[in-house]
Design a protein around this motif. Structure first.
Motif, short mmCIF file in Angstrom:
data_model
loop_
_atom_site.label_atom_id
_atom_site.label_comp_id
_atom_site.label_asym_id
_atom_site.label_seq_id
_atom_site.Cartn_x
_atom_site.Cartn_y
_atom_site.Cartn_z
N TYR A 295 0.85 -1.20 0.00
CA TYR A 295 0.00 0.00 0.00
C TYR A 295 0.88 1.25 0.00
O TYR A 295 0.95 1.99 0.97
CB TYR A 295 -0.93 -0.01 1.22
N ASP B 117 -2.74 10.30 5.84
CA ASP B 117 -3.92 9.44 5.70
C ASP B 117 -4.16 8.65 6.97
O ASP B 117 -5.30 8.54 7.45
CB ASP B 117 -3.74 8.46 4.53
N MET C 198 -8.23 0.22 5.40
CA MET C 198 -8.75 0.14 4.03
C MET C 198 -10.29 0.18 4.02
O MET C 198 -10.87 0.76 3.10
CB MET C 198 -8.22 -1.10 3.32
N ASN C 199 -10.93 -0.43 5.00
CA ASN C 199 -12.40 -0.34 5.09
C ASN C 199 -12.84 1.11 5.23
O ASN C 199 -13.77 1.56 4.56
CB ASN C 199 -12.92 -1.16 6.27
N TYR C 200 -12.17 1.83 6.11
CA TYR C 200 -12.48 3.26 6.30
C TYR C 200 -12.25 4.03 5.00
O TYR C 200 -13.10 4.83 4.59
CB TYR C 200 -11.61 3.82 7.43
N SER C 201 -11.11 3.80 4.36
CA SER C 201 -10.78 4.51 3.12
C SER C 201 -11.80 4.24 2.02
O SER C 201 -12.18 5.15 1.28
CB SER C 201 -9.39 4.12 2.63
N THR C 202 -12.24 3.00 1.94
CA THR C 202 -13.24 2.64 0.92
C THR C 202 -14.56 3.35 1.17
O THR C 202 -15.15 3.91 0.25
CB THR C 202 -13.46 1.11 0.91
N VAL C 203 -15.00 3.35 2.40
CA VAL C 203 -16.26 4.02 2.74
C VAL C 203 -16.16 5.52 2.46
O VAL C 203 -17.07 6.12 1.89
CB VAL C 203 -16.65 3.76 4.22
N GLU C 204 -15.04 6.12 2.83
CA GLU C 204 -14.86 7.56 2.57
C GLU C 204 -14.84 7.86 1.08
O GLU C 204 -15.41 8.85 0.64
CB GLU C 204 -13.57 8.06 3.23
N ALA C 205 -14.19 7.00 0.30
CA ALA C 205 -14.16 7.19 -1.15
C ALA C 205 -15.56 7.07 -1.75
O ALA C 205 -15.93 7.84 -2.65
CB ALA C 205 -13.22 6.19 -1.79
N LEU C 206 -16.34 6.13 -1.25
CA LEU C 206 -17.71 5.97 -1.75
C LEU C 206 -18.60 7.14 -1.35
O LEU C 206 -19.49 7.53 -2.10
CB LEU C 206 -18.31 4.66 -1.25
#
Length: 98
Positions: A30, A37, A72-80
């Motif tokens: 990563y 971040d 990564m779960n947090y990052s994905t949710v924020e990106a969505l």
């Protein structure tokens, strides 16, 4: 006062732990994850309910125990949350709902 500002005075003290965690993420593939971040994840998500009552050792422990999947779960949710979805036709909607 914004949550991230409550913890800013600790940032220089926990910098070695942040740097270590960033390097760990890089070793795991990563490369794009920055110290910033990781810091934003911690203050916005992980420490949000602590009310600035954390001790320095608790902050370091929290940083070093951070799992890639958690971040990564947090990052994905924020990106969505930031993404705009548009479905131009019914076929796209049906494909999405399969």
């Amino acid at each position: 006062m914004e949550i991230s500002q409550e913890y800013d005075h600790f940032r220089s003290k926990v910098w070695p732990a942040l740097k270590s965690k960033q390097e760990e993420f890089q070793l795991l593939g990563y490369e794009s994850v920055s110290e910033e971040d990781i810091w934003q994840f911690l203050v916005r998500k992980k420490w949000r309910k602590e009310n600035n009552e954390m001790k320095l050792y608790e902050m370091v422990q929290s940083i070093l125990s951070l799992k890639v999947g958690e971040f990564m779960n947090y990052s994905t949710v924020e990106a969505l949350k930031d993404a705009e979805f548009t479905l131009d036709n019914d076929e796209e909607l049906l494909e999405l709902l399969k």
